[in-house]
Design an enzyme around this catalytic site. Sequence first.
Site, PDB file in Angstrom:
ATOM      1  N   ASP A   1     -37.394  98.306   4.907  1.00 44.22           N
ATOM      2  CA  ASP A   1     -38.805  97.977   5.128  1.00 44.22           C
ATOM      3  C   ASP A   1     -39.024  96.467   5.122  1.00 44.22           C
ATOM      4  O   ASP A   1     -38.210  95.699   4.599  1.00 44.22           O
ATOM      5  CB  ASP A   1     -39.673  98.611   4.042  1.00 44.22           C
ATOM      6  CG  ASP A   1     -40.061 100.048   4.358  1.00 44.22           C
ATOM      7  OD1 ASP A   1     -39.839 100.480   5.502  1.00 44.22           O
ATOM      8  OD2 ASP A   1     -40.576 100.733   3.457  1.00 44.22           O
TER       9      ASP A   1
ATOM     10  N   LYS B   1     -43.080  98.505   8.369  1.00 46.51           N
ATOM     11  CA  LYS B   1     -44.432  99.006   8.604  1.00 46.51           C
ATOM     12  C   LYS B   1     -45.380  98.133   7.801  1.00 46.51           C
ATOM     13  O   LYS B   1     -45.364  98.151   6.580  1.00 46.51           O
ATOM     14  CB  LYS B   1     -44.558 100.474   8.177  1.00 46.51           C
ATOM     15  CG  LYS B   1     -43.603 101.402   8.907  1.00 46.51           C
ATOM     16  CD  LYS B   1     -43.711 102.828   8.427  1.00 46.51           C
ATOM     17  CE  LYS B   1     -44.948 103.516   8.946  1.00 46.51           C
ATOM     18  NZ  LYS B   1     -44.932 103.679  10.414  1.00 46.51           N
TER      19      LYS B   1
ATOM     20  N   MET C   1     -53.371  97.497  -1.393  1.00 49.33           N
ATOM     21  CA  MET C   1     -53.876  97.350  -0.024  1.00 49.33           C
ATOM     22  C   MET C   1     -55.399  97.208   0.002  1.00 49.33           C
ATOM     23  O   MET C   1     -56.087  97.824   0.810  1.00 49.33           O
ATOM     24  CB  MET C   1     -53.421  98.542   0.839  1.00 49.33           C
ATOM     25  CG  MET C   1     -51.909  98.568   1.054  1.00 49.33           C
ATOM     26  SD  MET C   1     -51.298 100.051   1.876  1.00 49.33           S
ATOM     27  CE  MET C   1     -51.036 101.135   0.451  1.00 49.33           C
TER      28      MET C   1
END
Length: 259
Positions: A35, A56, A168
Amino acid sequence: MSAKVWLVGAGPGDPELLTLKAVRALNEADVVLIDDLVNEAVLEHCPQARIIAVGKRGGCRSTPQAFIHRLMLRYARQGKCVVRLKGGDPCIFGRGGEEAQWLRGHGVDVELVNGITAGLAGATQCDISLTLRGVARGVTLVTAHTQDDSELNWHALAQSGTTLVIYMGVAKLGDIRRQLLAGGLAADTPVAMIENASLPQQRECRSDLTAMQEDAHEFQLKSPAILVIGAVAACATDEMQAAALWKRGVGTQEIEQSA
């Protein structure tokens, strides 16, 4: 050879936070699907492996999840030792559960290896204890970004009495503030905003629920970052412990003895 995939958490960034089990899986790997948020320094543990970037990131061009599934399946069926290396913990907002379910549905054995999640590591680096007797009875991990854009039960979170760790959430600070205030969380609730958890460039901004959006703008807070919302974000661990003990009626001598 039987098909198997390791879903491994690389931790929040500091390569020294890798577990011994993660290192063993990397040492045995033939293929590593990595990642974006994984520190490339951890790849020294798999010098013989083929490294495939399948990052991602929110707001950026990302590798489709279906393609990642097919890659893992292809190499596993070739008898290769496959490691899917994820930032943080694979089962904390890392899609580890859905990947494991998909692979097992296609006859692939899966082993999950935990990693230290950014919310824990970032808080610890700032001397914040996410739980603390007399101050915070628990911790709740949530993400402000959902696949279907559905809303969290912010009222329940505001009334939970736990430390909130929000992933996030940088792009949604205004919404988070509005929802938590509407849910009854006090306007002066302490907030710590922690960027690049556990890395040498980690930064933190201390604020409160009312001012956090403006303070984050002035601080130029950027992703990846986590928010720690609750009384424990007010000050460092030793100060919070002393405050908790004093609140429970423990005198100065006893506080010194407990240190």
